[in-house]
Write a protein that holds these residues in place. Sequence first.
Motif, PDB file in Angstrom:
ATOM      1  N   UNK A 253       0.799  -1.221   0.000  1.00  0.00           N
ATOM      2  CA  UNK A 253       0.000   0.000   0.000  1.00  0.00           C
ATOM      3  C   UNK A 253       0.836   1.278   0.000  1.00  0.00           C
ATOM      4  N   UNK A 254       1.972   1.239   0.626  1.00  0.00           N
ATOM      5  CA  UNK A 254       2.822   2.431   0.652  1.00  0.00           C
ATOM      6  C   UNK A 254       3.816   2.416  -0.502  1.00  0.00           C
TER       7      UNK A 254
ATOM      8  N   UNK B  40      16.124  -2.814  17.120  1.00  0.00           N
ATOM      9  CA  UNK B  40      16.612  -1.846  16.133  1.00  0.00           C
ATOM     10  C   UNK B  40      15.424  -1.205  15.419  1.00  0.00           C
ATOM     11  N   UNK B  41      15.494   0.100  15.242  1.00  0.00           N
ATOM     12  CA  UNK B  41      14.416   0.834  14.575  1.00  0.00           C
ATOM     13  C   UNK B  41      14.961   1.505  13.320  1.00  0.00           C
ATOM     14  N   UNK B  42      14.366   1.193  12.187  1.00  0.00           N
ATOM     15  CA  UNK B  42      14.699   1.860  10.929  1.00  0.00           C
ATOM     16  C   UNK B  42      13.587   2.867  10.645  1.00  0.00           C
ATOM     17  N   UNK B  43      13.915   4.135  10.709  1.00  0.00           N
ATOM     18  CA  UNK B  43      12.905   5.185  10.506  1.00  0.00           C
ATOM     19  C   UNK B  43      12.955   5.672   9.057  1.00  0.00           C
ATOM     20  N   UNK B  44      11.872   5.434   8.345  1.00  0.00           N
ATOM     21  CA  UNK B  44      11.759   5.854   6.947  1.00  0.00           C
ATOM     22  C   UNK B  44      10.803   7.039   6.864  1.00  0.00           C
ATOM     23  N   UNK B  45      11.228   8.080   6.165  1.00  0.00           N
ATOM     24  CA  UNK B  45      10.334   9.213   5.926  1.00  0.00           C
ATOM     25  C   UNK B  45       9.927   9.198   4.458  1.00  0.00           C
ATOM     26  N   UNK B  46       8.635   9.083   4.242  1.00  0.00           N
ATOM     27  CA  UNK B  46       8.117   8.990   2.873  1.00  0.00           C
ATOM     28  C   UNK B  46       6.807   9.759   2.795  1.00  0.00           C
ATOM     29  N   UNK B  47       6.707  10.670   1.849  1.00  0.00           N
ATOM     30  CA  UNK B  47       5.507  11.493   1.672  1.00  0.00           C
ATOM     31  C   UNK B  47       5.084  12.161   2.975  1.00  0.00           C
ATOM     32  N   UNK B  48       6.038  12.764   3.666  1.00  0.00           N
ATOM     33  CA  UNK B  48       5.833  13.527   4.903  1.00  0.00           C
ATOM     34  C   UNK B  48       5.371  12.672   6.082  1.00  0.00           C
TER      35      UNK B  48
END
Length: 284
Positions: free
Chosen positions: A123-124, A163-171
């Motif tokens: 979906x993303x 562990x945290x993977x932070x993704x920024x996508x479309x705000x």
Amino acid sequence: MQLKRDLRNRRFWRSLATNGFAALGFLSAVLSLFDLFSPNTLGKLNLPEILLLPAVALVYAIWQSWPYPVEQHYSSPDTKVKLVTGDLFDQDTNLVIGMSDFFDVETPHIIAENSVQGQFLSRVYRHDVPALNSDLTSALAGKTPVETAVVKPGKSTRYALGTVACIRRNRTHYFCVAYTAMDQNNNVSTTIGILWEALGKLWDEVRSRSNGEPVAAPVIGLGQSGMSTILPIQDAIRFLILSFMFASRQQRVCEELIIVIRPQDEKRIDMLEVQDFLQSLKKS
């Protein structure tokens, strides 16, 4: 139906009676004082007090006792916890995505298509596996793997649980947290201790990356992790709330945690009990 179950819940009737009698006593006292200082005024109004007072008290009691919306604001720290029924990916806010310690994303043979992680890909990212892998690689660039060259289908690099993977996508920030350990056959598992530690690291990342904006999370541990037999959904919700509140009392995490319940799971949840639990944390 949820409505019928709520009406059969003793918590509802106990709360209804408590709030109803409290409201009736308050209204009676107010009218008595009014009549004391302004005699005969009520008589001139020709109000049916005998019926009016119980009716107003009943409306107030229902309003106070009904469990919807299930939410609670806390002043110390200034934050809010809310439960909603719906689709995680319809929430207009930052999202929590649970993953394994390998951060595998391919469906359907490694990751279930109907899982939160599988929906994240479809979906993303519109099933664009290379794009998601690229964003995960960038997000994990500062993280040190605990094991490499593991022989298994999919990815071969293992990261520490939590562990945290932070993704920024479309705000939107997507906080991809590794809370399950994957074996060489791609089966996953976790424990309550691992889950608690992973959530603590998740809130640290939310605190530092979200700029205080709300974050929405599914009920953690209900999928293939095997936690559902140890931590049923009602307990899993309390577990998630406790973790967030403990972290918030150390230092504010964000302005609001939204726990998203799948529609098919709502019938398994005692919303009245959850609301009581949220209120109890305010008093403690």
